[in-house]
Design a protein around this motif. Structure first.
Motif, mmCIF file in Angstrom:
data_model
loop_
_atom_site.group_PDB
_atom_site.id
_atom_site.type_symbol
_atom_site.label_atom_id
_atom_site.label_comp_id
_atom_site.label_asym_id
_atom_site.label_seq_id
_atom_site.Cartn_x
_atom_site.Cartn_y
_atom_site.Cartn_z
ATOM 1 N N PHE B 162 79.155 82.498 70.814
ATOM 2 C CA PHE B 162 77.865 84.151 71.619
ATOM 3 C C PHE B 162 76.839 83.377 70.240
ATOM 4 O O PHE B 162 77.389 82.796 68.918
ATOM 5 C CB PHE B 162 78.694 85.315 71.084
ATOM 6 C CG PHE B 162 78.997 85.445 73.103
ATOM 7 C CD1 PHE B 162 78.901 86.167 73.083
ATOM 8 C CD2 PHE B 162 81.023 85.155 72.334
ATOM 9 C CE1 PHE B 162 80.231 86.561 74.402
ATOM 10 C CE2 PHE B 162 81.742 85.807 73.350
ATOM 11 C CZ PHE B 162 80.719 86.556 74.680
ATOM 12 N N ASP B 163 76.201 83.357 70.510
ATOM 13 C CA ASP B 163 74.578 83.863 69.731
ATOM 14 C C ASP B 163 74.979 85.741 68.736
ATOM 15 O O ASP B 163 74.259 85.916 68.089
ATOM 16 C CB ASP B 163 73.156 83.492 70.393
ATOM 17 C CG ASP B 163 73.052 81.658 70.624
ATOM 18 O OD1 ASP B 163 74.176 80.910 70.451
ATOM 19 O OD2 ASP B 163 72.335 81.754 71.815
ATOM 20 N N GLU B 164 74.911 86.308 70.312
ATOM 21 C CA GLU B 164 74.759 87.775 69.803
ATOM 22 C C GLU B 164 76.175 88.920 70.261
ATOM 23 O O GLU B 164 76.864 87.854 71.097
ATOM 24 C CB GLU B 164 73.148 88.456 70.230
ATOM 25 C CG GLU B 164 71.898 88.321 69.240
ATOM 26 C CD GLU B 164 71.071 89.129 69.880
ATOM 27 O OE1 GLU B 164 70.974 90.142 70.402
ATOM 28 O OE2 GLU B 164 70.014 88.290 69.676
ATOM 29 N N ILE B 165 76.744 89.353 69.789
ATOM 30 C CA ILE B 165 78.149 90.331 70.133
ATOM 31 C C ILE B 165 77.311 91.904 70.006
ATOM 32 O O ILE B 165 76.749 91.807 69.722
ATOM 33 C CB ILE B 165 79.118 89.992 69.031
ATOM 34 C CG1 ILE B 165 79.487 88.585 69.374
ATOM 35 C CG2 ILE B 165 80.050 90.458 69.942
ATOM 36 C CD1 ILE B 165 80.844 88.169 68.629
ATOM 37 N N GLU B 166 77.928 91.922 71.359
ATOM 38 C CA GLU B 166 77.343 92.862 71.806
ATOM 39 C C GLU B 166 78.307 94.614 71.791
ATOM 40 O O GLU B 166 78.425 95.195 70.997
ATOM 41 C CB GLU B 166 77.005 93.762 73.199
ATOM 42 C CG GLU B 166 76.328 94.286 74.167
ATOM 43 C CD GLU B 166 75.135 95.723 73.387
ATOM 44 O OE1 GLU B 166 75.263 96.832 73.408
ATOM 45 O OE2 GLU B 166 74.331 94.769 73.285
ATOM 46 N N GLU B 167 79.027 94.251 72.501
ATOM 47 C CA GLU B 167 80.329 94.646 72.406
ATOM 48 C C GLU B 167 81.701 93.742 72.132
ATOM 49 O O GLU B 167 82.480 92.459 72.828
ATOM 50 C CB GLU B 167 80.897 95.687 73.294
ATOM 51 C CG GLU B 167 82.776 96.170 72.846
ATOM 52 C CD GLU B 167 81.981 97.741 74.305
ATOM 53 O OE1 GLU B 167 81.026 98.260 74.260
ATOM 54 O OE2 GLU B 167 83.305 98.453 74.122
ATOM 55 N N ILE B 168 83.048 93.786 70.914
ATOM 56 C CA ILE B 168 84.213 93.256 70.891
ATOM 57 C C ILE B 168 85.418 94.474 71.358
ATOM 58 O O ILE B 168 84.980 96.032 70.672
ATOM 59 C CB ILE B 168 83.947 93.205 69.318
ATOM 60 C CG1 ILE B 168 83.212 91.605 69.248
ATOM 61 C CG2 ILE B 168 85.775 92.463 68.744
ATOM 62 C CD1 ILE B 168 83.413 91.179 68.012
ATOM 63 N N GLY B 169 86.294 94.556 72.181
ATOM 64 C CA GLY B 169 86.943 94.955 72.703
ATOM 65 C C GLY B 169 88.358 94.328 72.955
ATOM 66 O O GLY B 169 89.116 94.008 73.274
ATOM 67 N N ILE B 170 89.516 94.656 71.670
ATOM 68 C CA ILE B 170 90.678 94.203 72.028
ATOM 69 C C ILE B 170 91.611 95.166 72.686
ATOM 70 O O ILE B 170 91.157 96.272 73.143
ATOM 71 C CB ILE B 170 91.653 94.750 70.960
ATOM 72 C CG1 ILE B 170 91.106 94.846 69.299
ATOM 73 C CG2 ILE B 170 92.632 94.173 70.443
ATOM 74 C CD1 ILE B 170 89.659 93.030 69.256
ATOM 75 N N ARG B 171 91.701 94.506 73.845
ATOM 76 C CA ARG B 171 92.367 94.515 75.412
ATOM 77 C C ARG B 171 93.943 94.316 75.233
ATOM 78 O O ARG B 171 94.353 93.052 75.132
ATOM 79 C CB ARG B 171 91.652 94.882 76.401
ATOM 80 C CG ARG B 171 90.657 95.351 76.001
ATOM 81 C CD ARG B 171 89.943 96.616 76.668
ATOM 82 N NE ARG B 171 89.345 96.920 77.165
ATOM 83 C CZ ARG B 171 88.142 97.865 75.254
ATOM 84 N NH1 ARG B 171 89.079 97.544 74.383
ATOM 85 N NH2 ARG B 171 87.579 98.493 75.957
ATOM 86 N N ASP B 172 95.313 94.917 75.075
ATOM 87 C CA ASP B 172 96.382 94.799 74.742
ATOM 88 C C ASP B 172 97.317 95.286 76.523
ATOM 89 O O ASP B 172 97.186 97.537 76.155
ATOM 90 C CB ASP B 172 96.648 96.010 73.747
ATOM 91 C CG ASP B 172 98.375 95.869 73.476
ATOM 92 O OD1 ASP B 172 99.132 95.856 74.317
ATOM 93 O OD2 ASP B 172 98.973 94.827 72.593
ATOM 94 N N GLY B 173 97.872 95.059 77.303
ATOM 95 C CA GLY B 173 98.546 94.886 78.219
ATOM 96 C C GLY B 173 100.208 94.997 78.792
ATOM 97 O O GLY B 173 100.140 93.177 77.861
ATOM 98 N N ALA B 174 100.333 95.032 79.479
ATOM 99 C CA ALA B 174 102.087 94.859 79.934
ATOM 100 C C ALA B 174 102.589 95.021 80.763
ATOM 101 O O ALA B 174 102.283 95.899 81.510
ATOM 102 C CB ALA B 174 102.865 94.820 78.621
ATOM 103 N N ASP B 175 102.833 93.946 81.429
ATOM 104 C CA ASP B 175 103.884 94.255 82.595
ATOM 105 C C ASP B 175 105.722 94.206 82.526
ATOM 106 O O ASP B 175 106.259 94.143 83.811
ATOM 107 C CB ASP B 175 103.461 93.335 84.007
ATOM 108 C CG ASP B 175 104.151 91.756 83.871
ATOM 109 O OD1 ASP B 175 104.862 92.016 83.194
ATOM 110 O OD2 ASP B 175 103.784 91.373 84.581
ATOM 111 N N LEU B 176 106.016 95.005 81.307
ATOM 112 C CA LEU B 176 107.344 95.143 81.368
ATOM 113 C C LEU B 176 108.117 95.945 81.825
ATOM 114 O O LEU B 176 107.543 97.063 81.813
ATOM 115 C CB LEU B 176 107.449 95.140 79.444
ATOM 116 C CG LEU B 176 107.081 93.507 78.865
ATOM 117 C CD1 LEU B 176 106.937 93.910 77.059
ATOM 118 C CD2 LEU B 176 107.510 92.626 78.930
#
Lengths: 404, 404
Positions: B162-176
């Motif tokens: 990226f040249d410019e970042i609007e949003e950084i969102g960590i997203r954690d998920g599973a199907d355990l």
């Protein structure tokens, strides 16, 4: 009439306050395991006809002796259902009549709990019916509001409103809220878990009694007097066992208006094993301790007995009946609503507790004055409904009928 | 490199199994409060570079002495977050580097917990940053998978995508899922309650860090590799505190893919007060006992550490980034997926635990070989991302990039 009232809890206390306004009895002995509780109940009512005693409701001989000592002719059981059998037997031993508001406990079918009945509510009491009949003695069972008034409504519908009855469905709902709490059941969560997670029982004429999985047949029932629609599910309850013994109906059900949130909460507790009474081990201040998860759930919530002043809203008990009258389909809901602000102001009693206590006092008065009489183990629907409903209105708490 | 690994729990054990396949260190001392646990971990790995010791992670002086005794140049903290500060200080005292996977604990704002931050995650560690810098010593904080790899992804996006970042969102998920259980969290319910009921923290460039009510901003995120859509909500997590210190972004969030059922379950526990750690009194076998409702909830569920063999499915950690590249809007999800059957077969470790343990071993190898170097209290995003991601692939566990 001389009455031994066993149990000076919420309902027992309300019984004394309601009965004190009526002239039909000469003595009411209020007995509790905790003598201070019995004394406080008697002191609060300020009527010389009331006396306090200590008794262990599980001690059959002590209860029979107490009945004899005070020359009581009726035992009024206002304890929890674990004490039904010792009190029921003590009354028989002492030659007294007996009245309760919940019947002897059920046990699920060991292999097919959600299809077949095991030991049913009241089975242990009905097993002794011949003994009561032979003695010409009366045990009036399930005579609170539900069971109780709901059964009277069923008999009234059969006698006066229908030629044929397709279904009788007890429907209980409320719009009670508790100020200051996001979640505060207006009744014992321990007992509610017990009731709601037991397999619900249903009666059908062709099939007899059978059970289903908990929370079965959800329906939204529209309750009267502004309470409005509440989600109801099948719950094990005495009416389903009592009504078919005296009233001809194709189907009998009991659905409890728990509401969506409460149903989901109970399901979650069950999913997590928190409804269990089997102890789990956790660390306590002085090392590991074993506690019942259900006890911890109850201890984490406010004590419903202390919430009357903070409660708002109404509770509705009633009987919905569908059938045929004069060749035409008919559907009615017979009901009784109590507003908590009114019962608190008038009697200092929470609405659900007051409504439960009212009906057995009306029944006692009918027995004392000869309006009702009989022998054996009988439910409320074994007696003519009209005198009961008229006396209820005379007590200042009228019932209603809604044509659907 | 000589390492003192404190904590021989699930993650510590996985660390030894991953590190044992690599040549970058000479000694790894595995220390635990329970010496049998440390010995079992070392015995299972069967590599003479590992040694077991007993240590109380809360005893700063004992930890510093242990570092000195074995001539360790790095302390690897694999204990629970309560021990961050004593271990962090012990490393500084002994002149060792320090690495952890979770930062010092937060405390909510006393008056406005769901609007303003109180003490933030890591605040206590960053307060001592100058001391570490002055000494030319390195504390690498939040270097697990989340925080850890997720922060590396953020830095990689800023450097290369990226040249410019609007949003950084960590997203954690599973199907355990866990065979044989209707409800069995694959991680500690006690810790999950702690994480999820703390006020979630959000970063916005204009506003700085602020908090919201628990479970805020629900969104359904579509996870890769067949996991599919999972409902995610804001949760307090280190990345939100770390990323903005080194990476330029308008907004940073962390959302945990708890799924609808789990979110509702946690809300219900909270509503009933069962998330509380304040003891309630219930009856035990020998009279009344005081227990923490949250402990009872944990004790009523199966122990997740024992569920690896019964688990199926995948867990995904990743960083979603939205911004502009070459004048065009761009959106990517950088991620790392571990399949439980694979990690069980290959390492005898449950997927979530193995994924957490993998990343700090990669980081240690980079520090040992000079691929990463620095001083002060630094997050993973303070270092170049490319060498880390390349080495991760070399470890046999590649990452992915999905253009959205």
């Amino acid at each position: 009439m001389r009455v031994l009232l066993v149990g000076a809890g919420g309902v027992g206390t309300a019984v004394t306050r309601i009965a004190a306004r009526r002239p039909f009895f000469d003595l009411m002995v209020v007995a509790d395991y905790d003598p201070a509780r019995a004394e406080a109940t008697v002191a609060a009512v300020g009527d010389p006809r009331f006396r306090a005693e200590r008794v262990d409701a599980g001690d059959e001989a002590a209860v029979a002796a107490l009945l004899a000592r005070h020359g009581c002719d009726v035992l009024f059981n206002a304890t929890d259902p674990r004490f039904v059998m010792p009190l029921f037997r003590a009354a028989r031993t002492a030659g007294a009549s007996y009245l309760d508001m919940a019947m002897s406990l059920s046990r699920p079918h060991p292999e097919r709990p959600y299809e077949e009945c095991g030991v049913k509510l009241g089975d242990e009491q009905f097993a002794l019916a011949a003994e009561w009949e032979k003695a010409g003695a009366l045990a009036l069972v399930g005579m609170g509001v539900e069971p109780g008034l709901s059964d009277v409504f069923a008999r009234y519908a059969a006698d006066e409103l229908f030629d044929e009855i397709e279904e009788i469905g007890i429907r209980d709902g409320a719009d009670l809220t508790v100020d200051g709490y996001d979640f505060a059941p207006s009744f014992s969560i321990w007992t509610t878990i017990e009731e709601c997670l037991n397999p619900p029982v249903v009666y059908e004429k062709e099939r007899g009694w059978f059970t289903t999985a908990p929370f079965s047949e959800p329906e939204v029932f529209d309750f009267p007097d502004g309470i409005g629609p509440v989600e109801c599910v099948n719950v094990e309850h005495e009416e389903v066992l009592l009504v078919p013994r005296w009233v001809d109906a194709r189907r009998v059900t009991f659905k409890y208006g728990l509401g969506r949130e409460f149903i989901e909460t109970l399901k979650t507790l069950h999913l997590l094993g928190l409804d269990s009474t089997t102890p789990v081990t956790v660390s306590g201040a002085d090392g590991p301790v074993a506690v019942s998860p259900r006890d911890v759930v109850a201890a984490s919530l406010p004590d419903p007995a202390t919430l009357g002043e903070r409660m708002r809203g109404r509770t509705c008990a009633g009987t919905w009946v569908r059938g045929v009258k004069d060749g035409q389909p008919r559907e009615v809901y017979l009901y009784h609503v109590v507003d908590n602000e009114w019962s608190m102001a008038e009697y200092g009693c929470q609405a659900v507790v007051w409504q439960t206590a009212l009906n057995p006092v009306v029944a006692l008065e009918l027995l004392a004055t000869g309006g009702w009489s009989g022998s054996g183990v009988l439910g409320p629907e074994a007696f003519p409904a009209r005198p009961f409903l008229d006396l209820l209105t005379e007590y200042g708490s009228p019932w209603g009928l809604r044509e659907q």
